[in-house]
Scaffold this active site. Sequence first.
Site: not given
Length: 322
Positions: A164, A195, A264, A267, A290, A299
Amino acid sequence: MSEEDFNAADAPEPLASQLLDYLSHVRVERRLAPRTLLIYEDGLRRLQGLAAQRGQNLLTLRSHQARALLATLHAQSDLGPRSLALMLSVWRGLYRWLGQQRLVDLNPFEGLRAPKAPKPLPKALGVDDAVQLADYQPEAAALDVRTEARDRCVVELLYGCGLRISEVVGLDVLASVQALGWVDQQAGEAHVLGKGSKRRSVPVGAAAMQALQQWLAVRGQLARADEAALFVGARGARFGASQIRAMLKQRALAAGMPSHVHPHMLRHSFASHLLQSSGDLRAVQELLGHAHITTTQVYTQLDFQHLAKIYDAAHPRAKRKN
């Protein structure tokens, strides 16, 4: 909501007194903006019209009738999911107010939901475009060896490691207690804080490692003596997210990219290209950091798009008649 959504106001029927009182309430008490008031008025006119079509009294409306009104609106109008959700919000607000006025004994629209809006797939570059962006070299006349080494390394980490932008910004030169992230050159790994303050480690490929070494060789010419940040700007301080976005946009334009490129997107490109090659969804989840695999599953749709394009271009039975 577009101007076409307000066609109901072209030849308006008088609103019932309770609906007019509610409009007055939101205008005076809630001080809604004029355009928002137009949306509320349109929503109330639609509700009144739908109820009249079905011969229903708004003050005695039940939940199953409310559900039917929403279904009728969906069928008879071209409103999308977001506009339908907005209509529902107006109707729920009306019935909350009617309840406060003791004019109804329940809110028939409470708990109803509009159809979900489809989530747009994340945009990803093609493999050739991503490589072209990473390998791009500015003309010699415009080349600053220091900033070019930095920018190339940033691109390699965004695309090669799937980081990120905040994780790239947070990288420091050396590992320390205060460091949000760093690159272990011996192990070939980047350690970042993602995150939810979750740390993860991702492998750094050969191209990214080479770009890192080239940047570190000239970093001292830009960085302040006491600056811990791995990437620095012209003033020697940490290279910020807005600076990276601007750099990437300019670099993509100069490299002849077909569309606007943002951090992004690299990414997303990392994830979709890795999934196309490996088919290992769980590994992609771990590399992206994630928390839930459902986040990563988007994806698989990108991967199917890639396969569909190959099929359409290559299979003799793929050509479809219009």
